[in-house]
Design an enzyme around this catalytic site. Structure first.
Site: not given
Ligand SMILES: *Cc1c(COP(=O)(O)O)cnc(C)c1O
Length: 427
Positions: A246, A352-353, A285
């Site tokens: 996150g 088309c949006e 991520g």
């Molecule tokens: C999406 C997700 C992440 C990664 O989140 P990011 O914001 O991309 O770092 C990690 N753990 C879980 C369970 C997720 O669903």
């Protein structure tokens, strides 16, 4: 003159030309065609190392949350860097194994795991299931017993902290669908410990995405450690603490903590509370891939108007959904700077949006045929791409040691309907 661009350490403007890892993006777009995603492998590796550096000397596993960008070459890059993976579906499991990921380094998250997905993950021996409900515990135990296996489990706890982010990407509040409520967690751990097909190995939370402050993480960690203490008081051992992903990136003027700073703060809190011996798992991520990628697109038509000027490009919401889905602001830069007057343009795609826009009210000096780069497009770009309007998905290129490598071919329209069937002729 070389100008560094904010939030994008591997992007630079050299004598007016936008470059990624030293590669001229205008030339790359002409060579491979547009729309085109381009990734810097160097940038991805540097981002992974920032997490790992802070964890040296501790048992740890950085699990790349592959839903952010699941291209095989991206997965291969992180596997080679010693990362594990956070997956949320059986499809992601197949992908990561195809890229050379080790099953023992995979954690399986998600609120809706099917029996088939559980069987698939148990058969290869994933490291841990992050379980999100009591019902899921019962199902997983049944599936494991039937296979003669024991499933390693961690409960995803909802710590009820506000990550201070967009409501669609905030996941750690009481009214989100994710995780087991904090108040119920000890009871659900008792159930987990009592079931024959399960072995409790950890605890987990993931409070949201694009988080730009450390404090929600530290609050969540405190809440988690309270639970660890309560659960262990019942004789149920918890080996690892997984703090999810996150961490935000800079799209415009966000100033998120650096990954190593955030991790250092978390480790200090763990130590202060006497939990420094525990293995730490993380699931980043976006922060591993977001700033490593750009989306290149060609200006098709300029349509100046009384109320608004439209710059119509060949990339659309099907290629890059974030602006349409979250009103996300992503920087747009011309690949070649031109002299001449900048006008304010809404950069829109051909779908088309009315929601099909990449950027609004952007000051750009452009002519038809120019290439533009949407920055910070490495995360939740290609991974969320669709075929709406029967638009083949873009190609992807990774820059490896200064050389562009095609890591996904451009899709063909014919493959999009290859699985469809015409009705039989009327008799
Ligand atoms: C999406 C997700 C992440 C990664 O989140 P990011 O914001 O991309 O770092 C990690 N753990 C879980 C369970 C997720 O669903």
């Amino acid at each position: 003159m070389t100008i560094m661009l904010p939030g994008a350490p591997h992007l630079a403007r050299v004598a007016g030309a936008l470059t990624l890892d030293g590669v001229d993006l205008d030339m790359l777009g002409r060579q491979f065609g547009t729309p085109l995603f381009v990734y810097s492998q160097r940038s991805m590796l540097d981002a992974a190392v920032a997490y790992q550096r802070a964890l040296v000397g501790r048992p740890h596993l950085v699990c790349y949350a592959m839903k952010a960008n699941s291209n095989l070459a991206v997965l291969q890059t992180f596997a080679s860097a010693g990362c594990g993976f956070d997956i949320v579906s059986g499809g992601e499991l197949e992908r990561v194994l195809a890229a050379g990921g080790q099953p023992g380094h995979i954690v399986f998250s998600g609120v809706g795991k099917t029996r088939a997905e559980m069987q698939q993950a148990l058969a290869v021996g994933v490291r841990c299931f992050n379980v999100e409900s009591e019902s899921e515990l019962h199902r997983l135990s049944q599936v494991a017993v039937a296979m003669g296996r024991v499933a390693p489990v961690s409960l995803r706890v909802n710590p009820d902290v506000d990550a201070g982010t967009h409501p669609y990407i905030s996941t750690g509040l009481r009214d989100n669908k994710f995780g087991v409520a904090h108040e119920q967690a000890v009871q659900v751990y008792r159930v987990a410990a009592s079931l024959p097909g399960l072995k409790v190995v950890g605890i987990d939370c993931h409070i949201g995405s694009q988080i730009t402050h450390s404090s929600p993480y530290l609050d969540a960690l405190d809440r988690l450690l309270d639970l660890v203490e309560a659960v262990e008081a019942e004789g149920i051992a918890i080996a690892h603490v997984d703090l999810g992903g996150g961490l935000g990136i800079t799209y415009t003027d966000e100033r998120p903590p650096r990954a190593d700073e955030l991790v250092a703060a978390m480790l200090a809190r763990l130590d202060a509370r006497g939990h420094g011996h525990r293995e730490v798992l993380l699931e980043p991520g976006r922060s591993l891939v977001g700033n490593a990628g750009v989306l290149l697109t060609e200006v098709q038509y300029l349509k100046p108007g009384a109320a608004k000027n439209f710059c119509i490009v060949d990339a659309a919401m099907n290629d890059l959904l974030r602006p349409a889905l979250y009103q996300a602001w992503m920087a747009i830069e011309p690949c070649r700077q031109r002299s001449g007057d900048a006008l304010h343009w809404d950069v829109v795609g051909p779908v088309c949006e009315s929601g099909d826009w990449l950027g609004r009210d952007r000051s750009l000096a452009v002519v038809e045929g120019d290439l533009l780069a949407v920055l910070s497009a490495g995360a939740y770009g290609m991974a969320m791409a669709s075929n709406y309007n029967t638009r083949p998905r873009a190609a992807e290129v990774m820059i490896v040691d200064g050389q562009p490598v095609l890591v996904r071919e451009r899709e063909q329209a014919s493959t999009l309907f290859a699985g469809e069937r015409l009705l039989p002729a009327p008799r």
